[in-house]
Design an enzyme around this catalytic site. Structure first.
Site, PDB file in Angstrom:
ATOM      1  N   LYS A  22     -28.663  25.242 -33.393  1.00 53.81           N
ATOM      2  CA  LYS A  22     -28.317  26.395 -32.638  1.00 53.81           C
ATOM      3  C   LYS A  22     -27.270  27.160 -33.405  1.00 53.81           C
ATOM      4  CE  LYS A  22     -25.400  26.209 -29.061  1.00 53.81           C
ATOM      5  NZ  LYS A  22     -24.313  27.321 -29.042  1.00 53.81           N
ATOM      6  N   ASN A  23     -26.152  26.569 -33.654  1.00 52.95           N
ATOM      7  CA  ASN A  23     -25.254  27.329 -34.327  1.00 52.95           C
ATOM      8  C   ASN A  23     -25.276  27.762 -35.998  1.00 52.95           C
ATOM      9  OD1 ASN A  23     -23.844  27.103 -32.069  1.00 52.95           O
ATOM     10  ND2 ASN A  23     -22.464  25.516 -32.531  1.00 52.95           N
ATOM     11  N   ARG A  93     -21.070  33.554 -27.163  1.00 46.61           N
ATOM     12  CA  ARG A  93     -19.778  33.687 -28.305  1.00 46.61           C
ATOM     13  C   ARG A  93     -20.592  34.300 -29.469  1.00 46.61           C
ATOM     14  NH1 ARG A  93     -14.666  33.898 -28.795  1.00 46.61           N
ATOM     15  NH2 ARG A  93     -14.052  33.166 -30.874  1.00 46.61           N
ATOM     16  N   CYS A 117     -18.861  29.621 -23.867  1.00 45.79           N
ATOM     17  CA  CYS A 117     -18.303  28.351 -22.946  1.00 45.79           C
ATOM     18  C   CYS A 117     -16.877  28.631 -22.629  1.00 45.79           C
ATOM     19  CB  CYS A 117     -18.426  26.919 -23.495  1.00 45.79           C
ATOM     20  SG  CYS A 117     -20.328  26.490 -23.713  1.00 45.79           S
ATOM     21  N   ARG A 122     -10.350  31.983 -26.879  1.00 47.78           N
ATOM     22  CA  ARG A 122     -11.072  32.102 -27.963  1.00 47.78           C
ATOM     23  C   ARG A 122     -10.892  33.567 -28.825  1.00 47.78           C
ATOM     24  NH1 ARG A 122     -16.650  28.952 -26.817  1.00 47.78           N
ATOM     25  NH2 ARG A 122     -16.824  28.806 -28.922  1.00 47.78           N
ATOM     26  N   ILE A 124     -10.365  36.052 -31.697  1.00 51.92           N
ATOM     27  CA  ILE A 124     -11.195  36.733 -32.719  1.00 51.92           C
ATOM     28  C   ILE A 124     -10.408  37.632 -33.601  1.00 51.92           C
ATOM     29  CG2 ILE A 124     -13.595  37.015 -31.535  1.00 51.92           C
ATOM     30  CD1 ILE A 124     -12.679  39.959 -31.041  1.00 51.92           C
ATOM     31  N   ASP A 125      -9.008  37.303 -33.636  1.00 54.12           N
ATOM     32  CA  ASP A 125      -8.288  38.016 -34.589  1.00 54.12           C
ATOM     33  C   ASP A 125      -8.490  37.760 -35.990  1.00 54.12           C
ATOM     34  OD1 ASP A 125      -7.548  35.273 -33.816  1.00 54.12           O
ATOM     35  OD2 ASP A 125      -5.879  35.677 -35.144  1.00 54.12           O
ATOM     36  N   GLN A 126      -8.971  36.554 -36.183  1.00 53.90           N
ATOM     37  CA  GLN A 126      -9.374  36.329 -37.883  1.00 53.90           C
ATOM     38  C   GLN A 126     -10.601  37.111 -38.249  1.00 53.90           C
ATOM     39  OE1 GLN A 126      -7.136  34.540 -39.743  1.00 53.90           O
ATOM     40  NE2 GLN A 126      -6.112  34.750 -37.813  1.00 53.90           N
ATOM     41  N   ASP A 305     -17.260  19.771 -30.594  1.00 53.88           N
ATOM     42  CA  ASP A 305     -18.426  19.763 -29.714  1.00 53.88           C
ATOM     43  C   ASP A 305     -19.277  18.324 -29.278  1.00 53.88           C
ATOM     44  OD1 ASP A 305     -18.359  22.434 -29.830  1.00 53.88           O
ATOM     45  OD2 ASP A 305     -20.177  22.891 -30.903  1.00 53.88           O
ATOM     46  N   ILE A 327      -8.829  21.560 -31.197  1.00 54.98           N
ATOM     47  CA  ILE A 327      -9.509  23.001 -31.729  1.00 54.98           C
ATOM     48  C   ILE A 327      -9.535  23.650 -30.462  1.00 54.98           C
ATOM     49  CG2 ILE A 327     -11.589  24.030 -32.624  1.00 54.98           C
ATOM     50  CD1 ILE A 327     -10.745  21.761 -34.549  1.00 54.98           C
ATOM     51  N   ARG A 397     -28.372  26.058 -22.507  1.00 53.53           N
ATOM     52  CA  ARG A 397     -28.110  27.129 -23.581  1.00 53.53           C
ATOM     53  C   ARG A 397     -28.093  26.496 -24.799  1.00 53.53           C
ATOM     54  NH1 ARG A 397     -21.965  29.429 -22.607  1.00 53.53           N
ATOM     55  NH2 ARG A 397     -22.745  29.796 -24.916  1.00 53.53           N
TER      56      ARG A 397
HETATM   57  C1  UD1 Z   1     -18.253  27.678 -33.020  1.00 52.28           C
HETATM   58  C2  UD1 Z   1     -19.315  27.112 -32.523  1.00 52.28           C
HETATM   59  C3  UD1 Z   1     -18.598  26.054 -31.316  1.00 52.28           C
HETATM   60  C4  UD1 Z   1     -17.579  25.385 -31.894  1.00 52.28           C
HETATM   61  C5  UD1 Z   1     -16.478  25.771 -32.635  1.00 52.28           C
HETATM   62  C6  UD1 Z   1     -15.825  24.724 -33.633  1.00 52.28           C
HETATM   63  C7  UD1 Z   1     -20.922  28.639 -32.561  1.00 52.28           C
HETATM   64  C8  UD1 Z   1     -21.632  29.729 -31.575  1.00 52.28           C
HETATM   65  N1  UD1 Z   1     -19.907  28.158 -31.708  1.00 52.28           N
HETATM   66  O1  UD1 Z   1     -17.440  28.457 -32.416  1.00 52.28           O
HETATM   67  O2  UD1 Z   1     -19.723  25.342 -30.889  1.00 52.28           O
HETATM   68  O3  UD1 Z   1     -17.162  24.543 -31.029  1.00 52.28           O
HETATM   69  O4  UD1 Z   1     -17.226  26.507 -33.659  1.00 52.28           O
HETATM   70  O5  UD1 Z   1     -16.737  23.829 -34.394  1.00 52.28           O
HETATM   71  O6  UD1 Z   1     -20.866  28.380 -33.686  1.00 52.28           O
HETATM   72  N2  UD1 Z   1      -9.593  31.025 -33.594  1.00 52.28           N
HETATM   73  C9  UD1 Z   1      -8.689  31.995 -33.817  1.00 52.28           C
HETATM   74  N3  UD1 Z   1      -9.079  33.298 -34.242  1.00 52.28           N
HETATM   75  C10 UD1 Z   1     -10.150  33.637 -34.181  1.00 52.28           C
HETATM   76  C11 UD1 Z   1     -11.493  32.580 -34.464  1.00 52.28           C
HETATM   77  C12 UD1 Z   1     -11.011  31.369 -33.871  1.00 52.28           C
HETATM   78  O7  UD1 Z   1      -7.462  31.551 -33.380  1.00 52.28           O
HETATM   79  O8  UD1 Z   1     -10.599  34.991 -35.005  1.00 52.28           O
HETATM   80  C13 UD1 Z   1      -9.566  29.717 -33.317  1.00 52.28           C
HETATM   81  C14 UD1 Z   1     -10.290  29.361 -31.915  1.00 52.28           C
HETATM   82  O9  UD1 Z   1      -9.533  29.921 -30.786  1.00 52.28           O
HETATM   83  C15 UD1 Z   1     -10.113  27.848 -31.998  1.00 52.28           C
HETATM   84  C16 UD1 Z   1     -10.305  27.484 -33.554  1.00 52.28           C
HETATM   85  O10 UD1 Z   1      -9.992  28.744 -34.154  1.00 52.28           O
HETATM   86  O11 UD1 Z   1      -9.024  27.237 -31.590  1.00 52.28           O
HETATM   87  C17 UD1 Z   1     -11.794  27.300 -33.883  1.00 52.28           C
HETATM   88  O12 UD1 Z   1     -12.759  28.297 -33.632  1.00 52.28           O
HETATM   89  P1  UD1 Z   1     -13.982  28.851 -34.160  1.00 52.28           P
HETATM   90  O13 UD1 Z   1     -14.319  27.665 -35.230  1.00 52.28           O
HETATM   91  O14 UD1 Z   1     -14.003  30.249 -34.689  1.00 52.28           O
HETATM   92  O15 UD1 Z   1     -15.048  28.534 -33.303  1.00 52.28           O
HETATM   93  P2  UD1 Z   1     -16.311  29.450 -32.908  1.00 52.28           P
HETATM   94  O16 UD1 Z   1     -17.011  30.101 -34.187  1.00 52.28           O
HETATM   95  O17 UD1 Z   1     -16.105  30.332 -31.699  1.00 52.28           O
END
Ligand code: UD1
Length: 430
Positions: A22-23, A93, A117, A122, A124-126, A305, A327, A397
């Site tokens: 899925k991801n 997401r 979820c 969560r 999105i700053d990065q 996960d 995480i 989902r």
């Molecule tokens: C994806 C997966 C999710 C999985 C996660 C970690 C999808 C749709 N979802 O989520 O199932 O649990 O990877 O393997 O693929 N973070 C920041 N800033 C950012 C982005 C992330 O601080 O801009 C932090 C998040 O809060 C979290 C960590 O980085 O603590 C990892 O998040 P990330 O790897 O981005 O997870 P997702 O891509 O949202």
């Protein structure tokens, strides 16, 4: 509202075919919009998040056709809107992947802020940092992330946290930027590699995916492609732990064993037998489960996960186990439900201290999110008596035909909609 009715106690035995990841599928579908030519994607799982993504893509003008349950044909030659704000898209997401895809191709995108979820903040700053480094102006207004640029230019980007989503998103946009982009501290998950392979199959020039430095030389256009998505590491891991918890003997088929190494290692530590072949893994759980410690980490560490699923197993093991979630900060909400089934778990911050108990007992429980929902089902399959699982829409989902695949392995699990149906189920399997 559909629920799962479960009678626990049957060890799961047999083979289960694992579907596409899925991801990986979510960003690959979004990336399909980066060419005007037709793209054929195979091994797309038929799960709710994927269908939400496909609907959102149709809403902005992408032509989407199914050629069989798992093959999707997309053509984005007639996109008429760069604003993806469809009611359902904000619930997943992965909606943010439309940002990277549309920004890369059209230098402009507006996408509803993502949901997904509820497992912690969560950020999105990065993602935003990466888009800005490529030259885009990014603002958040009225629930939308809006990005636009005169043109995107390659850049050197250091990710402050290892993020799957940000790595993939920036990689997609950079594929069509001018010049070289280097992403440092990138995520190394198999789905990051799969998206890079897909983009390369469309003519992108991406090297280093799967390491922590990805180098992307921008190209001026991408072309059509035929691509098959990798197997789902987490679906496979879930069935492997289902074998462990139910004292079963399950072979997960159509998988890449390398992607499951951290999961296999933990199953061995807790006393299961694991046999690997080229594209399948057999898990046999014939002895009492042993305790262990685990900390979730970015790949190749133990996946967040899989954290609820291993916790469901450790709650039945001998001794005390410690699970550390590094995480997401709020990923132990399901522990209350496991406790209702007899588990002895204390959560302190990002740590769960688990004192193994001899058995679970069935109860009425709710799935708080996707993976936790699957873990609760696994617990219920080993529990004494009946369990009713509510809010299974979360599970749907990300797991295709979850209850049917479990039935095939000998589980007593059915979809019910009313108390009467639950009573009938009880009488039937009683
Ligand atoms: C994806 C997966 C999710 C999985 C996660 C970690 C999808 C749709 N979802 O989520 O199932 O649990 O990877 O393997 O693929 N973070 C920041 N800033 C950012 C982005 C992330 O601080 O801009 C932090 C998040 O809060 C979290 C960590 O980085 O603590 C990892 O998040 P990330 O790897 O981005 O997870 P997702 O891509 O949202």
């Amino acid at each position: 509202m559909e629920q799962y009715a479960i009678k626990g106690g049957n060890p799961l035995v047999g083979d289960v075919e694992i579907g596409g990841a899925k991801n990986a599928a979510l960003p690959i579908l979004a990336a399909s919009a980066m060419t005007d030519e037709t793209v054929y994607i195979d091994n797309v799982p038929d799960v709710r998040d994927i269908n939400v993504m496909l609907n959102a893509m149709q809403d902005i003008g992408v032509a989407v056709r199914h050629a069989g349950r798992h093959k999707v044909i997309l053509n984005a030659g007639n996109i008429h809107s760069l604003v993806a704000e469809n009611e359902t898209i904000k619930k997943i997401r992965a909606s943010y992947y439309l940002m990277g895809a549309l920004l890369g191709k059209y230098n402009c995108a507006e996408v509803a802020l993502p949901g997904g979820c509820d497992i912690g903040c969560r950020a999105i700053d990065q993602h935003i940092k990466g888009f800005r480094a490529l030259g885009a102006e990014v603002v958040i207004e009225h629930g939308l992330i809006k990005a636009k640029a005169a043109r995107l230019t390659g850049s050197h980007i250091y990710m402050d946290v290892v993020s799957v989503g940000a790595t993939i998103n920036v990689m997609m946009a950079a594929a069509l930027a001018e010049g070289l982009t280097i992403i440092e501290n990138s995520a190394k998950e198999p789905h990051v590699v799969d998206v890079a392979n897909f983009l390369n199959s469309m003519g992108a020039n991406i090297k280093g995916a799967g390491t922590d430095v990805i180098r992307i030389k921008g190209v001026s256009r991408l072309h059509g492609s035929e691509y098959t998505i990798i197997p789902d590491q987490i679906e496979a891991g879930t069935f492997m732990f289902a074998a462990a918890v139910t004292r079963g003997d399950v072979t997960v088929k159509n998988i890449i064993p390398k992607h499951l190494e951290s999961i296999t290692a933990k199953l061995l530590e807790i006393g299961c037998e694991v046999e690997e072949a080229e594209d399948c893994i057999r898990v046999v759980s014939s002895k009492p489960l042993l305790h262990t410690h685990v900390k979730t980490l970015p790949y190749p560490g133990f996946p967040t996960d899989m954290q609820p699923q291993i916790t469901a197993a450790l709650a039945l093991s001998r001794g005390t186990s410690i699970v550390t979630e590094s995480i997401f900060e709020n990923r132990f909400k399901y522990v209350d439900e496991l406790t209702r089934m007899g588990a002895n778990i204390k959560v302190e911050g990002n740590t769960a201290i688990i004192d193994g108990v001899g058995r679970y007992t069935g109860a009425s429980i709710s799935a708080p999110d996707l993976r936790a929902g699957a873990a609760l089902v696994i617990a219920a399959l080993s529990a004494e008596g009946f369990t009713l699982v509510d809010d299974i829409r979360y599970i749907e989902r990300g797991y295709e035909d979850f209850h049917l695949k479990l039935q095939n392995l000998g589980a007593h699990i059915e979809l019910v909609e009313t108390e009467k149906e639950f009573q009938k189920f009880k009488l039937r399997v009683g």
